[in-house]
Design a protein around this motif. Structure first.
Motif, PDB file in Angstrom:
ATOM      1  N   VAL A  83       0.772  -1.226  -0.087  1.00 19.96           N
ATOM      2  CA  VAL A  83      -0.153  -0.019  -0.018  1.00 19.96           C
ATOM      3  C   VAL A  83       0.833   1.194   0.249  1.00 19.96           C
ATOM      4  N   VAL A  89      -6.840   2.330   2.113  1.00 24.99           N
ATOM      5  CA  VAL A  89      -7.470   1.030   2.149  1.00 24.99           C
ATOM      6  C   VAL A  89      -8.473   1.066   3.307  1.00 24.99           C
ATOM      7  N   SER A  92     -11.345  -3.465   3.827  1.00 28.93           N
ATOM      8  CA  SER A  92     -11.163  -4.247   2.811  1.00 28.93           C
ATOM      9  C   SER A  92     -10.330  -5.566   3.016  1.00 28.93           C
ATOM     10  N   VAL A  94      -6.824  -7.181   1.298  1.00 28.62           N
ATOM     11  CA  VAL A  94      -5.867  -7.136   0.117  1.00 28.62           C
ATOM     12  C   VAL A  94      -5.203  -8.486   0.091  1.00 28.62           C
ATOM     13  N   VAL A 104      -9.151   1.854  -1.850  1.00 28.87           N
ATOM     14  CA  VAL A 104      -9.907   0.687  -1.911  1.00 28.87           C
ATOM     15  C   VAL A 104     -10.979   0.767  -0.745  1.00 28.87           C
TER      16      VAL A 104
END
Length: 196
Positions: A83, A89, A92, A94, A104
Motif C-alpha cells: 500500500v 484502504v 477491505s 488485500v 480501496v
C-alpha cells in the motif's frame, strides 16, 4: 422425481426448486434438518456473492481465522501486498502481490491486483491479476481474473445497494478490457474477453 413421457417437466408442473418442493416434503413428513453451526450464506446470485464478501470485511464471523479449518489454495507464492504513500484502504481485504496506489473501500482484492494512483475501488470483488489504471473507478462490480480497467474509466456505480439488488451488480468477464475513459453502467455485463 420422474416426468411422465408424454409431458415435459415444465408442462407437468413438477416442482423444480426448494421453494415449491420443500413445503410438500414437510407436509409428508419427509424432511430432516442438519444444522450447520456458524456462518452460512447462499451465494447463488452475484449480489449475494458480494454480500458474503462484505459480511467478512469488518468481522471474521468465525470463517477466516480457524486453526482447525485451514484454507488450502493452489495460488502461487507472491510477495506481500504493498500500500503506497497516498493510498487508502478502508474495510477491505488485500491479497498477497497487490499494489495499491489509489483508494480501496469495502472491497476484496485478489492476488496480484494493481490499483493505480487516483483509482477508486469500492463495494467490489476483484479477482487475481487485474489492473485498475490511474483515475479509474470500479463500484459495485465483480471483476474476473486478468481484466484491465483503463485510465479514467468508470465501471458500475451502484454503491452499497449493490448487495441487495441483482440488477445493480456489474459483471466483467475474465480477460476483459474496459478502455480508457469508457463508462460501463451499473448492472452492465461484459462477457469474457470483451473489449469495451
Amino acid at each position: 422425481m420422474s416426468t411422465p413421457p408424454s409431458r415435459s417437466r415444465a408442462t407437468a408442473g413438477w416442482a423444480t426448486s426448494a421453494s415449491t418442493s420443500c413445503p410438500r416434503l414437510v407436509e409428508r413428513g419427509k424432511v430432516v434438518a442438519h444444522p450447520l453451526p456458524g456462518y452460512w450464506r447462499d451465494l447463488g446470485q452475484p449480489h449475494k456473492y458480494l454480500r458474503a464478501h462484505f459480511d467478512v470485511l469488518t468481522d471474521d464471523l468465525g470463517v477466516l481465522d480457524r486453526p482447525d479449518w485451514t484454507i488450502n489454495t493452489r495460488q502461487r507464492t507472491r510477495v506481500a501486498a504493498r500500500v503506497l504513500a497516498g493510498a487508502e484502504v478502508v474495510d477491505s481485504l488485500v491479497s498477497p502481490g497487490c499494489r495499491v496506489a489509489g483508494r480501496v473501500e469495502r472491497s476484496v482484492l485478489g492476488p496480484g491486483v494493481v490499483v493505480g494512483e487516483g483509482a477508486v475501488v469500492r463495494h467490489s470483488v476483484v479477482f487475481a491479476d487485474c489492473v485498475i489504471e490511474a483515475g479509474a473507478t470500479l463500484d459495485g462490480t465483480i471483476l474476473d481474473t486478468g481484466c484491465v480497467i483503463g485510465a479514467g474509466a468508470f465501471v458500475g456505480g451502484a454503491g452499497p445497494a449493490v448487495a441487495e439488488d441483482p440488477d445493480l451488480v456489474t459483471l466483467v468477464g475474465r480477460g476483459s478490457t474496459v478502455a480508457a475513459g469508457v463508462r460501463v453502467e451499473a448492472g452492465g455485463r461484459l462477457e469474457p474477453g470483451t473489449t469495451a
